[in-house]
Scaffold this motif. Sequence first.
Motif, PDB file in Angstrom:
ATOM      1  N   ASP A  76      13.704 -11.499 -40.272  1.00 14.25           N
ATOM      2  CA  ASP A  76      15.153 -11.616 -40.154  1.00 14.25           C
ATOM      3  C   ASP A  76      15.614 -12.957 -39.620  1.00 14.25           C
ATOM      4  O   ASP A  76      16.816 -13.197 -39.519  1.00 14.25           O
ATOM      5  N   GLY A  77      14.673 -13.857 -39.302  1.00 17.17           N
ATOM      6  CA  GLY A  77      15.075 -15.209 -38.949  1.00 17.17           C
ATOM      7  C   GLY A  77      14.474 -15.721 -37.667  1.00 17.17           C
ATOM      8  O   GLY A  77      13.286 -15.494 -37.392  1.00 17.17           O
ATOM      9  N   ASN A  78      15.281 -16.422 -36.881  1.00 18.02           N
ATOM     10  CA  ASN A  78      14.773 -17.016 -35.653  1.00 18.02           C
ATOM     11  C   ASN A  78      14.493 -15.928 -34.605  1.00 18.02           C
ATOM     12  O   ASN A  78      14.654 -14.739 -34.871  1.00 18.02           O
ATOM     13  N   ARG A  79      14.055 -16.354 -33.434  1.00 23.52           N
ATOM     14  CA  ARG A  79      13.647 -15.369 -32.427  1.00 23.52           C
ATOM     15  C   ARG A  79      14.775 -14.388 -32.090  1.00 23.52           C
ATOM     16  O   ARG A  79      14.570 -13.178 -32.013  1.00 23.52           O
ATOM     17  N   ALA A  80      15.972 -14.900 -31.909  1.00 24.76           N
ATOM     18  CA  ALA A  80      17.087 -14.026 -31.527  1.00 24.76           C
ATOM     19  C   ALA A  80      17.390 -13.001 -32.612  1.00 24.76           C
ATOM     20  O   ALA A  80      17.627 -11.821 -32.323  1.00 24.76           O
ATOM     21  N   ALA A  81      17.371 -13.441 -33.867  1.00 25.66           N
ATOM     22  CA  ALA A  81      17.661 -12.525 -34.980  1.00 25.66           C
ATOM     23  C   ALA A  81      16.555 -11.493 -35.141  1.00 25.66           C
ATOM     24  O   ALA A  81      16.821 -10.295 -35.312  1.00 25.66           O
ATOM     25  N   GLN A  82      15.313 -11.958 -35.096  1.00 18.39           N
ATOM     26  CA  GLN A  82      14.173 -11.062 -35.268  1.00 18.39           C
ATOM     27  C   GLN A  82      14.106 -10.022 -34.149  1.00 18.39           C
ATOM     28  O   GLN A  82      13.884  -8.831 -34.396  1.00 18.39           O
ATOM     29  N   ASP A  83      14.315 -10.455 -32.935  1.00 18.75           N
ATOM     30  CA  ASP A  83      14.241  -9.529 -31.800  1.00 18.75           C
ATOM     31  C   ASP A  83      15.387  -8.522 -31.810  1.00 18.75           C
ATOM     32  O   ASP A  83      15.238  -7.397 -31.316  1.00 18.75           O
ATOM     33  N   ALA A  84      16.532  -8.920 -32.383  1.00 16.76           N
ATOM     34  CA  ALA A  84      17.689  -8.023 -32.411  1.00 16.76           C
ATOM     35  C   ALA A  84      17.482  -6.851 -33.361  1.00 16.76           C
ATOM     36  O   ALA A  84      17.962  -5.745 -33.109  1.00 16.76           O
ATOM     37  N   THR A  85      16.738  -7.076 -34.451  1.00 16.06           N
ATOM     38  CA  THR A  85      16.659  -6.042 -35.498  1.00 16.06           C
ATOM     39  C   THR A  85      15.247  -5.627 -35.886  1.00 16.06           C
ATOM     40  O   THR A  85      15.078  -4.627 -36.582  1.00 16.06           O
ATOM     41  N   ARG A  86      14.233  -6.375 -35.476  1.00 14.06           N
ATOM     42  CA  ARG A  86      12.866  -6.024 -35.855  1.00 14.06           C
ATOM     43  C   ARG A  86      11.894  -6.067 -34.672  1.00 14.06           C
ATOM     44  O   ARG A  86      10.844  -6.726 -34.741  1.00 14.06           O
ATOM     45  N   PRO A  87      12.191  -5.402 -33.589  1.00 13.93           N
ATOM     46  CA  PRO A  87      11.207  -5.354 -32.492  1.00 13.93           C
ATOM     47  C   PRO A  87      10.021  -4.485 -32.889  1.00 13.93           C
ATOM     48  O   PRO A  87      10.100  -3.697 -33.840  1.00 13.93           O
ATOM     49  N   LYS A  88       8.919  -4.633 -32.164  1.00 15.46           N
ATOM     50  CA  LYS A  88       7.785  -3.740 -32.378  1.00 15.46           C
ATOM     51  C   LYS A  88       8.155  -2.328 -31.922  1.00 15.46           C
ATOM     52  O   LYS A  88       9.182  -2.117 -31.254  1.00 15.46           O
ATOM     53  N   SER A  89       7.312  -1.370 -32.251  1.00 15.10           N
ATOM     54  CA  SER A  89       7.628   0.023 -31.970  1.00 15.10           C
ATOM     55  C   SER A  89       7.880   0.286 -30.484  1.00 15.10           C
ATOM     56  O   SER A  89       8.679   1.136 -30.127  1.00 15.10           O
ATOM     57  N   GLY A  90       7.234  -0.459 -29.614  1.00 11.29           N
ATOM     58  CA  GLY A  90       7.439  -0.268 -28.182  1.00 11.29           C
ATOM     59  C   GLY A  90       8.584  -1.084 -27.620  1.00 11.29           C
ATOM     60  O   GLY A  90       8.845  -1.059 -26.421  1.00 11.29           O
ATOM     61  N   GLY A  91       9.242  -1.859 -28.479  1.00 10.07           N
ATOM     62  CA  GLY A  91      10.366  -2.673 -28.046  1.00 10.07           C
ATOM     63  C   GLY A  91      10.029  -4.132 -27.794  1.00 10.07           C
ATOM     64  O   GLY A  91      10.925  -4.949 -27.567  1.00 10.07           O
ATOM     65  N   ALA A  92       8.731  -4.476 -27.835  1.00  3.98           N
ATOM     66  CA  ALA A  92       8.329  -5.870 -27.607  1.00  3.98           C
ATOM     67  C   ALA A  92       8.714  -6.736 -28.801  1.00  3.98           C
ATOM     68  O   ALA A  92       8.969  -6.250 -29.900  1.00  3.98           O
ATOM     69  N   SER A  93       8.731  -8.036 -28.580  1.00  8.03           N
ATOM     70  CA  SER A  93       9.109  -8.973 -29.634  1.00  8.03           C
ATOM     71  C   SER A  93       8.039  -9.034 -30.727  1.00  8.03           C
ATOM     72  O   SER A  93       6.837  -9.067 -30.439  1.00  8.03           O
ATOM     73  N   SER A  94       8.493  -9.089 -31.966  1.00  7.22           N
ATOM     74  CA  SER A  94       7.576  -9.268 -33.098  1.00  7.22           C
ATOM     75  C   SER A  94       7.618 -10.708 -33.616  1.00  7.22           C
ATOM     76  O   SER A  94       6.922 -11.047 -34.577  1.00  7.22           O
ATOM     77  N   TYR A  95       8.408 -11.555 -32.971  1.00  2.10           N
ATOM     78  CA  TYR A  95       8.673 -12.886 -33.498  1.00  2.10           C
ATOM     79  C   TYR A  95       7.423 -13.750 -33.624  1.00  2.10           C
ATOM     80  O   TYR A  95       7.155 -14.318 -34.693  1.00  2.10           O
ATOM     81  N   GLU A  96       6.658 -13.879 -32.545  1.00  3.66           N
ATOM     82  CA  GLU A  96       5.499 -14.788 -32.554  1.00  3.66           C
ATOM     83  C   GLU A  96       4.500 -14.397 -33.644  1.00  3.66           C
ATOM     84  O   GLU A  96       4.033 -15.248 -34.415  1.00  3.66           O
ATOM     85  N   ARG A  97       4.153 -13.128 -33.700  1.00  2.75           N
ATOM     86  CA  ARG A  97       3.190 -12.660 -34.697  1.00  2.75           C
ATOM     87  C   ARG A  97       3.730 -12.860 -36.109  1.00  2.75           C
ATOM     88  O   ARG A  97       3.007 -13.303 -37.011  1.00  2.75           O
TER      89      ARG A  97
END
Length: 199
Positions: A76-97
């Motif tokens: 979904d884009g940069n860190r802010a966009a990705q974290d807003a709509t595509r977190p991992k199942s536990g809520g952690a950020s999926s951005y780096e991976r």
Amino acid sequence: LSIPLVDKSHLQISFFGGEPLIEWDKLKALHDYGLKEAKERGIKTIFAMTTNGMFLDEEKLEFIRDNEVRIGFSIDGNRAAQDATRPKSGGASSYERTMDRLALALKYVPDVQTISVIDPANVEHLADSVRELINVGVRRITLNPNWGGDWEDEKIRKVWEQQYHEIAEIYVDQFRAEKPVRISFIEDKVITRLNPNFK
């Protein structure tokens, strides 16, 4: 391949999910079976796959490259966009991976197409997200609005409009710099305008 085909000379087989890479062995088996059956029938076949990239590795990408499988990479884009709509199942950020796997995918398949969902929760980051994707080497970007989202707020819709204008400027700048990118909502409009039957 036993179903009736409108165009009996071409067929696209797409794997999407869920996450198709979870069943990698089955995906490969289906690819090989589909290719064999299509060749026997004289059908030109294109294989495509949509993935979030979490399970991509070099072995899979070698297969994808060698068999010319088209990739739609969900991000979904940069860190802010990705974290807003595509977190991992536990809520952690999926951005780096996700960014790490995108970089690896681009190494093997430079024509990777990214697919971003525009949502009220991430729309304010849209133009910056497009810039970031371009900066890491993406040249084909699809932007899909989440029509089921809550777009009732006039301020949100105004932000969306402003972001689209900014992306249009990015598109033109890339073209003028002779580094063109394909951005879905712009290309679609250009093609429509060039259609001689458009009114």
